[in-house]
Design a protein around this motif. Structure first.
Motif, PDB file in Angstrom:
ATOM      1  N   PHE A  73      36.873   8.415  10.256  1.00  0.00           N
ATOM      2  CA  PHE A  73      35.493   8.745  10.622  1.00  0.00           C
ATOM      3  C   PHE A  73      34.744   7.519  11.137  1.00  0.00           C
ATOM      4  O   PHE A  73      33.944   7.613  12.066  1.00  0.00           O
ATOM      5  CB  PHE A  73      34.745   9.339   9.425  1.00  0.00           C
ATOM      6  CG  PHE A  73      33.279   9.573   9.698  1.00  0.00           C
ATOM      7  CD1 PHE A  73      32.890  10.565  10.580  1.00  0.00           C
ATOM      8  CD2 PHE A  73      32.319   8.779   9.086  1.00  0.00           C
ATOM      9  CE1 PHE A  73      31.543  10.782  10.850  1.00  0.00           C
ATOM     10  CE2 PHE A  73      30.974   8.988   9.350  1.00  0.00           C
ATOM     11  CZ  PHE A  73      30.588   9.990  10.231  1.00  0.00           C
ATOM     12  N   SER A  74      35.014   6.350  10.549  1.00  0.00           N
ATOM     13  CA  SER A  74      34.309   5.133  10.962  1.00  0.00           C
ATOM     14  C   SER A  74      34.551   4.806  12.424  1.00  0.00           C
ATOM     15  O   SER A  74      33.651   4.349  13.130  1.00  0.00           O
ATOM     16  CB  SER A  74      34.738   3.946  10.088  1.00  0.00           C
ATOM     17  OG  SER A  74      36.129   3.726  10.191  1.00  0.00           O
ATOM     18  N   SER A  75      35.776   5.057  12.901  1.00  0.00           N
ATOM     19  CA  SER A  75      36.094   4.760  14.299  1.00  0.00           C
ATOM     20  C   SER A  75      35.385   5.714  15.243  1.00  0.00           C
ATOM     21  O   SER A  75      35.126   5.374  16.400  1.00  0.00           O
ATOM     22  CB  SER A  75      37.602   4.833  14.531  1.00  0.00           C
ATOM     23  OG  SER A  75      38.057   6.165  14.411  1.00  0.00           O
ATOM     24  N   TYR A 124      24.441  13.010  13.276  1.00  0.00           N
ATOM     25  CA  TYR A 124      24.973  13.627  14.507  1.00  0.00           C
ATOM     26  C   TYR A 124      26.491  13.463  14.565  1.00  0.00           C
ATOM     27  O   TYR A 124      27.214  14.392  14.930  1.00  0.00           O
ATOM     28  CB  TYR A 124      24.307  12.969  15.704  1.00  0.00           C
ATOM     29  CG  TYR A 124      24.769  13.481  17.043  1.00  0.00           C
ATOM     30  CD1 TYR A 124      24.654  14.827  17.377  1.00  0.00           C
ATOM     31  CD2 TYR A 124      25.300  12.615  17.998  1.00  0.00           C
ATOM     32  CE1 TYR A 124      25.071  15.301  18.613  1.00  0.00           C
ATOM     33  CE2 TYR A 124      25.722  13.082  19.231  1.00  0.00           C
ATOM     34  CZ  TYR A 124      25.605  14.421  19.539  1.00  0.00           C
ATOM     35  OH  TYR A 124      26.020  14.876  20.764  1.00  0.00           O
ATOM     36  N   ALA A 125      26.986  12.276  14.182  1.00  0.00           N
ATOM     37  CA  ALA A 125      28.422  12.008  14.196  1.00  0.00           C
ATOM     38  C   ALA A 125      29.154  12.865  13.168  1.00  0.00           C
ATOM     39  O   ALA A 125      30.255  13.376  13.427  1.00  0.00           O
ATOM     40  CB  ALA A 125      28.677  10.526  13.929  1.00  0.00           C
ATOM     41  N   ILE A 126      28.560  13.038  11.990  1.00  0.00           N
ATOM     42  CA  ILE A 126      29.168  13.869  10.941  1.00  0.00           C
ATOM     43  C   ILE A 126      29.312  15.310  11.419  1.00  0.00           C
ATOM     44  O   ILE A 126      30.339  15.952  11.206  1.00  0.00           O
ATOM     45  CB  ILE A 126      28.329  13.801   9.648  1.00  0.00           C
ATOM     46  CG1 ILE A 126      28.492  12.428   8.985  1.00  0.00           C
ATOM     47  CG2 ILE A 126      28.717  14.915   8.674  1.00  0.00           C
ATOM     48  CD1 ILE A 126      27.596  12.195   7.788  1.00  0.00           C
ATOM     49  N   ASP A 140      35.705  15.656  14.224  1.00  0.00           N
ATOM     50  CA  ASP A 140      36.826  16.598  14.117  1.00  0.00           C
ATOM     51  C   ASP A 140      37.975  15.892  13.403  1.00  0.00           C
ATOM     52  O   ASP A 140      38.701  15.098  13.993  1.00  0.00           O
ATOM     53  CB  ASP A 140      37.257  17.051  15.517  1.00  0.00           C
ATOM     54  CG  ASP A 140      38.340  18.125  15.465  1.00  0.00           C
ATOM     55  OD1 ASP A 140      38.804  18.445  14.354  1.00  0.00           O
ATOM     56  OD2 ASP A 140      38.704  18.648  16.536  1.00  0.00           O
ATOM     57  N   ILE A 141      38.147  16.191  12.134  1.00  0.00           N
ATOM     58  CA  ILE A 141      39.151  15.501  11.324  1.00  0.00           C
ATOM     59  C   ILE A 141      40.567  15.825  11.780  1.00  0.00           C
ATOM     60  O   ILE A 141      41.502  15.053  11.534  1.00  0.00           O
ATOM     61  CB  ILE A 141      38.971  15.856   9.831  1.00  0.00           C
ATOM     62  CG1 ILE A 141      39.797  14.896   8.965  1.00  0.00           C
ATOM     63  CG2 ILE A 141      39.325  17.312   9.556  1.00  0.00           C
ATOM     64  CD1 ILE A 141      39.540  15.039   7.483  1.00  0.00           C
ATOM     65  N   SER A 142      40.747  16.935  12.472  1.00  0.00           N
ATOM     66  CA  SER A 142      42.091  17.342  12.898  1.00  0.00           C
ATOM     67  C   SER A 142      42.694  16.402  13.942  1.00  0.00           C
ATOM     68  O   SER A 142      43.903  16.403  14.156  1.00  0.00           O
ATOM     69  CB  SER A 142      42.052  18.764  13.474  1.00  0.00           C
ATOM     70  OG  SER A 142      41.290  18.813  14.659  1.00  0.00           O
ATOM     71  N   VAL A 164      36.654  20.349   4.170  1.00  0.00           N
ATOM     72  CA  VAL A 164      35.838  21.490   3.750  1.00  0.00           C
ATOM     73  C   VAL A 164      34.727  21.744   4.769  1.00  0.00           C
ATOM     74  O   VAL A 164      34.471  22.888   5.170  1.00  0.00           O
ATOM     75  CB  VAL A 164      35.204  21.222   2.362  1.00  0.00           C
ATOM     76  CG1 VAL A 164      34.205  22.325   2.008  1.00  0.00           C
ATOM     77  CG2 VAL A 164      36.281  21.125   1.291  1.00  0.00           C
ATOM     78  N   PHE A 165      34.091  20.680   5.218  1.00  0.00           N
ATOM     79  CA  PHE A 165      32.972  20.817   6.144  1.00  0.00           C
ATOM     80  C   PHE A 165      33.426  21.328   7.511  1.00  0.00           C
ATOM     81  O   PHE A 165      32.700  22.036   8.196  1.00  0.00           O
ATOM     82  CB  PHE A 165      32.264  19.462   6.297  1.00  0.00           C
ATOM     83  CG  PHE A 165      30.974  19.536   7.065  1.00  0.00           C
ATOM     84  CD1 PHE A 165      29.931  20.347   6.631  1.00  0.00           C
ATOM     85  CD2 PHE A 165      30.792  18.798   8.226  1.00  0.00           C
ATOM     86  CE1 PHE A 165      28.743  20.421   7.333  1.00  0.00           C
ATOM     87  CE2 PHE A 165      29.609  18.857   8.941  1.00  0.00           C
ATOM     88  CZ  PHE A 165      28.572  19.679   8.494  1.00  0.00           C
ATOM     89  N   SER A 166      34.647  20.951   7.912  1.00  0.00           N
ATOM     90  CA  SER A 166      35.155  21.414   9.207  1.00  0.00           C
ATOM     91  C   SER A 166      35.362  22.923   9.211  1.00  0.00           C
ATOM     92  O   SER A 166      35.290  23.580  10.253  1.00  0.00           O
ATOM     93  CB  SER A 166      36.481  20.704   9.536  1.00  0.00           C
ATOM     94  OG  SER A 166      37.492  21.085   8.619  1.00  0.00           O
TER      95      SER A 166
END
Length: 258
Positions: free
Chosen positions: A83-85, A70-72, A76-78, A21-23
């Protein structure tokens, strides 16, 4: 649906869904705040690695939290990685940068620097004279200054003079034989493996059943090619050929990731 109801709906969603959703809408502060709250544990865990290294934990945690945000925003989930990595190296990098920029470059007054040199020379002399490491009170008596001045100079000197972790702690506790290294929090090695683990898990999902058996047998169970060939019912030459093919594929995927 009002704002409050939307927020409740978002809170029920999985983290992966929230990132999707955020992307699509980076201006959605509700989703962004939920993602921050859910992932603050990363900032806490990574901050603890730097406890007892000359900086207050709260300061380190604040730096780590800002790095997490900043990381959030940049994630880029695509690309398919957890996310942790993605966030771990970003957070660790900002903490290390903070240490470089804010800690080790602090300015020490010339008076303290000069006194620190005198204390260093006095320690060498007294150690040779008495065959033991001198106490601050003994150094103060030798230099004809107060013990408070000695302690002030010694503490300030830590800001610009690196200290070996093998240096004795020199206190009066029962653990007086401990070195500074014994008192520093140890680094949790598992955190350095987060990125590699997530990468391998993602890579393994793209292999077929035969390739997975070969990789698991060779690199996770330490089996020989002949043993794997016998178990699967193929020739050792075939196992060797497939193994090389998988490794080449792994190298290409890794180069894309970095």
């Amino acid at each position: 649906m009002n704002v409050l109801a939307s927020e409740k709906e978002f809170e029920k969603m999985e983290t992966k869904e929230l990132f999707e959703v955020f992307s699509e809408d980076k201006s959605n502060t509700t989703v962004r705040n939920i993602l921050i709250e859910r992932n603050l544990y990363l900032a806490k865990i990574l901050s603890r690695k730097y406890i007892n290294k000359g900086v207050d934990y709260e300061d380190i945690y604040q730096v780590a939290s800002l790095a997490l945000i900043y990381a959030i925003d940049r994630y880029d989930i695509s690309k398919g990685f957890e996310f942790s990595s993605f966030a771990t190296p970003t957070i660790v990098g900002e903490i290390k940068k903070y240490f470089r920029d804010k800690v080790w470059t602090m300015r020490v007054p010339r008076r303290i620097q000069e006194l620190s040199k005198k204390i260093s020379n006095a320690k060498i002399y007294l150690e040779q004279e008495n065959k033991k490491s001198p106490r601050p009170s003994e150094i103060a008596e030798y230099l004809e200054i107060t013990e408070e001045e000695v302690l002030e100079a010694m503490e300030a000197s830590y800001g610009y003079q690196p200290i070996s972790l093998d240096t004795p702690s020199n206190d009066d506790s029962e653990d007086k034989d401990m070195t500074l290294g014994d008192r520093v929090g140890s680094e949790e090695k598992k955190f350095s493996q987060i990125e590699e683990r997530d990468f391998l898990e993602h890579f393994m999902k793209n292999l077929n059943e035969l390739e997975v058996k070969i990789i698991e047998g060779r690199f996770f169970n330490n089996k020989t090619q002949s043993v794997i060939a016998e178990e699967i019912g193929i020739s050792q030459m075939t196992v060797s050929r497939l193994e090389k093919k998988i490794i080449e594929k792994l190298k290409k995927e890794y180069l894309k990731a970095v």
